[in-house]
Motif scaffolding. Structure first.
Motif, PDB file in Angstrom:
ATOM      1  N   VAL A   1      -2.168  -4.933  14.370  1.00  0.00           N
ATOM      2  CA  VAL A   1      -2.307  -5.047  13.388  1.00  0.00           C
ATOM      3  C   VAL A   1      -1.046  -3.904  12.891  1.00  0.00           C
ATOM      4  N   ALA A   2       0.167  -4.878  13.160  1.00  0.00           N
ATOM      5  CA  ALA A   2       1.324  -3.731  12.796  1.00  0.00           C
ATOM      6  C   ALA A   2       1.772  -3.840  11.370  1.00  0.00           C
ATOM      7  N   CYS A   3       2.152  -2.690  10.332  1.00  0.00           N
ATOM      8  CA  CYS A   3       1.967  -2.569   8.860  1.00  0.00           C
ATOM      9  C   CYS A   3       3.739  -1.845   9.056  1.00  0.00           C
ATOM     10  N   PHE A   4       5.105  -3.093   8.217  1.00  0.00           N
ATOM     11  CA  PHE A   4       6.092  -2.861   7.697  1.00  0.00           C
ATOM     12  C   PHE A   4       6.572  -2.837   6.564  1.00  0.00           C
ATOM     13  N   ASN A   5       6.969  -2.049   6.453  1.00  0.00           N
ATOM     14  CA  ASN A   5       7.911  -2.249   5.029  1.00  0.00           C
ATOM     15  C   ASN A   5       9.432  -2.463   5.159  1.00  0.00           C
ATOM     16  N   ARG A   6      10.062  -3.388   4.745  1.00  0.00           N
ATOM     17  CA  ARG A   6      11.348  -3.820   4.741  1.00  0.00           C
ATOM     18  C   ARG A   6      12.046  -2.695   4.263  1.00  0.00           C
ATOM     19  N   GLU A   7      13.547  -3.224   4.872  1.00  0.00           N
ATOM     20  CA  GLU A   7      14.277  -2.145   4.391  1.00  0.00           C
ATOM     21  C   GLU A   7      15.660  -2.440   4.292  1.00  0.00           C
ATOM     22  N   GLU A   8      16.776  -2.325   3.337  1.00  0.00           N
ATOM     23  CA  GLU A   8      18.094  -2.727   2.671  1.00  0.00           C
ATOM     24  C   GLU A   8      18.749  -3.500   3.869  1.00  0.00           C
ATOM     25  N   GLY A   9      18.752  -4.983   4.302  1.00  0.00           N
ATOM     26  CA  GLY A   9      19.279  -5.502   4.707  1.00  0.00           C
ATOM     27  C   GLY A   9      18.163  -6.506   5.303  1.00  0.00           C
ATOM     28  N   ASP A  10      17.068  -6.521   5.503  1.00  0.00           N
ATOM     29  CA  ASP A  10      15.999  -7.114   6.074  1.00  0.00           C
ATOM     30  C   ASP A  10      15.754  -8.266   5.978  1.00  0.00           C
ATOM     31  N   GLU A  11      15.956  -8.232   4.416  1.00  0.00           N
ATOM     32  CA  GLU A  11      15.465  -9.633   3.839  1.00  0.00           C
ATOM     33  C   GLU A  11      15.949 -11.172   4.946  1.00  0.00           C
ATOM     34  N   GLY A  12      15.347 -11.567   4.815  1.00  0.00           N
ATOM     35  CA  GLY A  12      15.601 -13.004   5.366  1.00  0.00           C
ATOM     36  C   GLY A  12      16.206 -13.128   7.145  1.00  0.00           C
TER      37      GLY A  12
ATOM     38  N   LEU B   1      10.234 -10.271   7.340  1.00  0.00           N
ATOM     39  CA  LEU B   1      10.101  -9.963   5.727  1.00  0.00           C
ATOM     40  C   LEU B   1       9.783 -10.807   4.431  1.00  0.00           C
ATOM     41  N   GLU B   2       8.823 -10.816   4.247  1.00  0.00           N
ATOM     42  CA  GLU B   2       8.851 -11.688   2.578  1.00  0.00           C
ATOM     43  C   GLU B   2       9.191 -10.662   1.503  1.00  0.00           C
ATOM     44  N   ASN B   3       7.750  -9.438   2.290  1.00  0.00           N
ATOM     45  CA  ASN B   3       7.273  -8.779   1.192  1.00  0.00           C
ATOM     46  C   ASN B   3       7.980  -7.571   1.139  1.00  0.00           C
ATOM     47  N   LEU B   4       7.798  -6.371   0.106  1.00  0.00           N
ATOM     48  CA  LEU B   4       7.936  -5.164   0.681  1.00  0.00           C
ATOM     49  C   LEU B   4       8.175  -4.910   1.824  1.00  0.00           C
ATOM     50  N   ARG B   5       6.247  -5.372   1.533  1.00  0.00           N
ATOM     51  CA  ARG B   5       5.394  -4.190   3.229  1.00  0.00           C
ATOM     52  C   ARG B   5       4.918  -5.701   3.336  1.00  0.00           C
ATOM     53  N   ASN B   6       5.220  -5.525   4.920  1.00  0.00           N
ATOM     54  CA  ASN B   6       4.222  -6.716   5.525  1.00  0.00           C
ATOM     55  C   ASN B   6       3.306  -6.590   6.797  1.00  0.00           C
ATOM     56  N   ARG B   7       2.415  -6.940   6.570  1.00  0.00           N
ATOM     57  CA  ARG B   7       1.175  -7.103   7.601  1.00  0.00           C
ATOM     58  C   ARG B   7       1.618  -8.081   9.156  1.00  0.00           C
TER      59      ARG B   7
END
Lengths: 148, 161
Positions: A71-82, A107-113
Motif C-alpha cells: 500500500v502506497a499513499c500519495f498526495n497529489r502535488e501541483e501539475g500531477d492532475e491528469g 492521481l484522480e483525487n488529492l489523496r490516492n492509495r
C-alpha cells in the motif's frame, strides 16, 4: 511529482465502503523461511515432524503466508492532475532483484492509495528483503523485512 | 470582512446560481467558481480563520427571516464547497452543523453541505489491482495433522485442516 504519505507491506488491507477508511492488517516485518521451505519445498514431510502445538511448530507456521499487499499513499502535488505515472514494486533479496511488477496509475483525487495485492510469493533467500516502490523509475519508498 | 468572503455575498455572485434549479449543477458550478477557489487559497494560507467564518455567518444570519427564502443561502453553499477541499480544523464541524439544519429557508446550503461532507469522505481515491506471482506457494493445508483430543482421553483423531 506526487508526495508519499506512507508505504507498507502487509498480509491484507481492507477499505471500509461507507467511510473509505483503510485498515492494514498484519504488517510484515519478518519472514520465517524455514516454515515456508518446510511447507513448500518438502511437500512429502510428515506433519508429525512439525507438531503444531510445539513452540517450533508455531514459529514455523507463523511464517507461512499465501500472499501480501503493498500500500502506497500519495498526495497529489501541483501539475500531477491528469498525468500518468508508472508505479513499480521491486523485491530485492540481498540486493538481488527477485521480483518486479509495474502498475500504471493516475492521481484522480488529492489523496490516492495505490494498492497492489499479490497472490503467492516469489523465491526469496535468508537475509534482508527490500520491497521498493518506484514512481517513474525513481525510488519513492521502501519497506525492509528480515528473512530468517 | 475579508475580500474573498465579501465576493460570495455580492448580488452578482448570488445571481449566477439563483437561476439554476438543479442542486448538483449548483454544486459543480460552485466547485469550478474562481471565487470559491480564492476562498480555498485564503483558508490554506490562513488569511481566513475560524473567527472570520464565525463572524461572517453571524453577519449573514442577521438577515434571516422565518418563512422567507434566505438571501445568502448560496453564499453559505459557496463557503461549504470551499471548506470541502481544505484541511482546516473547523471545516468538518462547520459542514456538519450546516448539513444538519432542518430549515426550508436555507435548504440549498444544507444540501450542498451534505454533498460536501460526502465528497470529503471519498476524497481519497483507491487504485487497486491484484497480481498473481507465477510460482505461488503451495501450503499443504489439506495434510492430515494427528493430535490428541483434550476432551476424550486415550482417543486419537485424524483431522483435516
Amino acid at each position: 511529482m506526487p508526495k508519499l504519505e506512507y508505504f507498507l507491506i502487509s498480509e491484507s488491507v481492507s477499505v471500509d465502503r461507507e467511510t473509505n477508511r483503510i485498515s492494514v492488517f498484519n504488517v510484515i516485518e519478518d519472514f520465517h523461511l524455514t516454515g515456508i521451505h518446510l511447507a513448500t519445498q518438502q511437500p512429502g514431510i510428515e506433519s508429525a515432524e512439525l507438531p503444531p502445538n510445539s513452540a517450533e511448530g508455531k514459529s514455523r507456521l507463523q511464517g507461512i503466508i499465501s500472499g501480501f499487499v503493498a500500500v502506497a499513499c500519495f498526495n497529489r502535488e501541483e501539475g500531477d492532475e491528469g498525468r500518468k505515472f508508472l508505479g513499480n514494486l521491486t523485491l530485492r533479496s540481498n540486493d538481488t532483484v527477485c521480483f518486479s511488477q509495474d502498475m500504471p496509475f493516475q492521481l484522480e483525487n488529492l489523496r490516492n492509495r495505490v494498492i497492489m495485492r499479490f497472490v503467492g510469493l516469489p523465491e526469496i533467500s535468508a537475509g534482508v528483503l527490500r520491497f521498493v516502490f518506484n514512481v517513474d523509475g525513481k525510488e519513492a519508498a521502501s519497506h525492509t523485512v528480515n528473512v530468517f | 470582512m475579508n475580500t474573498e468572503l465579501e465576493v460570495i455575498t455580492s448580488d452578482e455572485f448570488i445571481g449566477k446560481y439563483a437561476s439554476v434549479s438543479n442542486l448538483t449543477a449548483v454544486y459543480r458550478l460552485l466547485q469550478k467558481s474562481d471565487s470559491v477557489k480564492a476562498l480555498q487559497s485564503a483558508f490554506a494560507s490562513g488569511r481566513i480563520t475560524e473567527a472570520h467564518v464565525d463572524a461572517f455567518t453571524r453577519e449573514l444570519l442577521r438577515s434571516y427571516k422565518t418563512g422567507e427564502q434566505f438571501a445568502y443561502s448560496f453564499s453559505l453553499a459557496a463557503l461549504a464547497v470551499a471548506l470541502e477541499g481544505t484541511d482546516v480544523h473547523f471545516a468538518h464541524p462547520f459542514l456538519k452543523c450546516l448539513s444538519e439544519l432542518e430549515l426550508a429557508e436555507v435548504a440549498v446550503a444544507c444540501r450542498i453541505a451534505q454533498k460536501a461532507i460526502h465528497a470529503r469522505h471519498s476524497r481519497t481515491a483507491n487504485i487497486s489491482r491484484v497480481f498473481e506471482i507465477s510460482k505461488p506457494v503451495h501450503v499443504p493445508l489439506h495434510s492430515a495433522v494427528p493430535f490428541k483430543s483434550e476432551l476424550v482421553e486415550n482417543t486419537e483423531f485424524l483431522v483435516s485442516v
